[in-house]
Design an enzyme around this catalytic site. Structure first.
Site, mmCIF file in Angstrom:
data_model
loop_
_atom_site.group_PDB
_atom_site.id
_atom_site.type_symbol
_atom_site.label_atom_id
_atom_site.label_comp_id
_atom_site.label_asym_id
_atom_site.label_seq_id
_atom_site.Cartn_x
_atom_site.Cartn_y
_atom_site.Cartn_z
ATOM 1 C CG HIS A 1 31.802 58.696 47.698
ATOM 2 N ND1 HIS A 1 30.686 57.940 47.407
ATOM 3 C CD2 HIS A 1 32.093 59.394 46.577
ATOM 4 C CE1 HIS A 1 30.327 58.175 46.158
ATOM 5 N NE2 HIS A 1 31.153 59.045 45.622
ATOM 6 C CG ASP B 1 37.250 64.486 43.852
ATOM 7 O OD1 ASP B 1 37.406 64.546 42.621
ATOM 8 O OD2 ASP B 1 36.137 64.537 44.393
#
Length: 449
Positions: A324, A384
Site C-alpha cells: 500500500h 483488497d
C-alpha cells in the site's frame, strides 16, 4: 489519404512527443505522481476529515513503519467498526453523518438522518427511465452518466451554498445504491437474458440491507452486516487518494456537484485505483487451481516466488492485494474485514478457502520481503486482499465490485467537496508543469515536406 493511415501516423508520433528523459525529472526536482523520493505523498492541502497513518517520521528525516490507523474526524475507524459489530447493528449511516457533519449523532439525530436517507433513496421516474435506456456493460460508466443526468432534474444544480451542497450530498449518498442495483439488474437482463427485477427500496431497511434487497432480494443478516462493514471502511481515505483529490481539484473551480462527482467516479474506475479487488479474486482463483496442497508452505512459497520473478500467473511480478502507498505494517481495513470474512466463511461452508487465503497473506508478505531484501519497503496486505472474496461469498457479481466502492466513497467525496468550497482563502488548485521542449520555428505549410 486514408483515415486509418492518419490515425496510425498520429499514433506513431506519440513515441517521440510523449517521451521525456527520466533524468530531467530529477534535474528539475519534479515530484512524479506527487510523491516524494521516500514514497510519501507531497503535502498539497489540509483537512479535518480523514487521516491515513502508516509510518512516523524519526529524527534525521527517516520513516519508521507503524501499525496502520485510519481516522474519521479524529475517531479511530477500528473503534467505530468494533462498536457496530459488537452491537450487531448497521453503522454506515452513522459514519456518513459523522463525515458530513464532523461529529457523531445522538439517537434522535441518527434516526432522523436515516429517515432522510430512505426518503431520498427512490429514483425520480425520469432518472429511472434513463437508466433503463442507458446501454453498455460497465456500471461505473452508467453511474457516472446517471449522476450527470441528475443535474438536469435539480432545481438549483449550480448553487454551492452550504445548504444546497448538503442537500445534494444526501441525495447522492441515498441514490447511489438504487442506481447501481437497477443498473446491474438491467445489465443481467440485457446481456444474459435473465428476468428483469426492479424492486423499490424499503423505508425500514439500512442502506446495506436495501442494496442487497434491490439487487438480489434474499440475503442473510450476516451478509448485510458484512456489506455494512465494507461500506464503513471504504467511506473515506484522506484527501490524497486519486478520486478524492480529483473531486477536490474539480470542486476548487466552483463547478457543480454532479460534474465533480462524475469526475471522481471516472478516477475510481481506473484499474490502478478502484479495480484491484477484482485482480485479487482472479489471482486467488488461479492459485486455487495451481497449488495442489493448500496447507503446504513450501509449495505456496515456490509458486509465489515464481509470480514475483514474472514466471507465473500474468507475469507482471505483482502479488495483488499486497502493499500500500501509506500502510506498512498493517492496513486496519484489512484487519477488520478479515474478522468478518472468517465469520462469513463459516456461514457459507468456505472455511478451507478462507484458511488458504489467510496462509497466502502470510506467505506473500514473507516472500515479498525476502525478494526485495533488507532495504526494501515493508509491506502488508491491503483491504483488497479480502474484499473480493467477501463480495463473492455475499453473492455479489464482479460487475459491481468497483461501483460498490463508489457507493461507499461518495460519502468521503461529498465531505471533501464541502470542505474544499467552505474554508477561508480557498483557491483553484493549479500545480505547475515544466516545459522541457525547446522553442520551435513555425514553417509555412507551402515549405513543409
Amino acid at each position: 489519404m486514408k483515415k486509418e493511415y492518419i490515425i496510425y501516423k498520429l499514433s506513431e508520433s506519440i513515441k517521440s512527443t510523449a517521451k521525456i528523459d527520466n533524468e530531467l525529472f530529477t534535474l528539475f526536482g519534479v515530484k512524479r505522481g506527487l510523491r516524494n523520493e521516500d514514497g510519501t505523498g507531497v503535502l498539497v492541502g489540509l483537512t479535518k476529515i480523514g487521516n491515513v497513518v502508516g509510518y512516523e517520521r524519526i529524527p534525521g528525516g527517516g520513516l519508521q513503519p507503524i501499525p496502520g490507523k485510519l481516522f474519521y474526524r479524529g475517531l479511530d475507524v477500528e473503534d467505530i467498526a468494533h462498536a457496530v459489530m459488537q452491537e450487531r447493528r448497521f453503522g454506515f449511516e452513522e459514519v456518513a453523518y459523522l463525515l458530513l457533519s464532523g461529529g457523531l449523532p445522538d439517537k434522535e439525530e441518527l434516526a432522523s438522518f436515516r429517515e432522510l436517507i430512505n426518503e431520498n433513496m427512490p429514483l425520480e421516474q425520469k432518472v429511472k427511465m434513463n437508466i433503463l435506456d442507458l446501454e453498455g456493460n460497465n456500471i461505473m460508466n452508467i453511474l457516472a452518466r446517471s449522476v450527470l443526468e441528475m443535474y438536469t432534474y435539480d432545481a438549483n444544480p449550480d448553487d454551492t451554498s452550504r445548504d444546497n451542497l448538503m442537500r445534494q450530498s444526501i441525495e447522492l449518498i441515498s441514490k447511489f445504491p438504487t442506481i447501481i442495483a437497477y443498473a446491474y439488474n438491467i445489465l443481467r437482463h440485457a446481456t444474459f437474458g435473465l428476468s428483469l427485477h426492479i424492486r423499490h427500496p424499503k423505508e425500514e431497511l439500512s442502506i446495506a440491507e436495501n442494496f442487497l434487497y434491490m439487487l438480489k432480494k434474499e440475503y442473510t443478516d450476516l451478509e448485510a452486516r458484512t456489506l455494512d462493514l465494507l461500506l464503513i471502511i471504504h467511506a473515506e481515505h484522506g484527501g490524497g487518494n486519486n478520486s478524492t483529490f480529483t473531486v477536490r481539484v474539480t470542486s476548487s473551480t466552483g463547478t457543480d456537484t454532479y460534474s465533480s462527482i462524475a469526475a471522481g467516479i471516472g478516477s475510481l474506475k481506473g484499474p490502478l485505483h478502484g479495480g484491484a479487488n477484482i485482480q485479487v479474486v482472479d489471482m486467488f482463483n488461479h492459485l486455487k487451481e495451481h497449488i495442489h496442497d493448500w496447507t503446504n508452505v513450501k509449495e505456496i512459497d515456490t509458486y509465489l516466488n515464481r509470480i514475483l520473478n514474472k514466471e507465473a500467473y500474468n507475469k507482471t511480478g505483482l502479488i495483488y492485494g499486497i502493499g500500500h502507498a501509506v500502510y506498512t505494517i498493517s492496513d486496519p481495513r484489512a484487519i477488520l474485514l478479515k474478522e468478518m470474512a472468517r465469520e462469513l466463511a463459516k456461514e457459507k461452508g468456505r472455511e478451507e478457502e478462507f484458511n488458504f487465503l489467510e496462509l497466502l497473506e502470510e506467505r506473500s508478505i514473507e516472500c515479498f520481503n525476502k525478494f526485495k531484501g533488507a532495504g526494501g519497503k515493508k509491506v502488508c496486505s491491503n483491504v483488497d486482499f479480502y474484499s473480493g472474496f467477501v463480495y463473492e461469498m455475499i453473492g455479489l457479481p464482479q460487475e459491481i465490485y468497483t461501483p460498490l466502492f463508489a457507493m461507499s466513497r461518495i460519502v468521503g467525496w461529498s465531505a471533501h467537496r464541502i470542505e474544499e468550497l467552505n474554508f477561508e482563502g480557498k483557491r483553484i488548485i493549479r500545480p505547475a508543469y515544466k516545459n522541457v521542449l525547446e522553442v520551435q520555428e513555425y514553417i509555412p505549410i507551402s515549405e513543409r515536406i
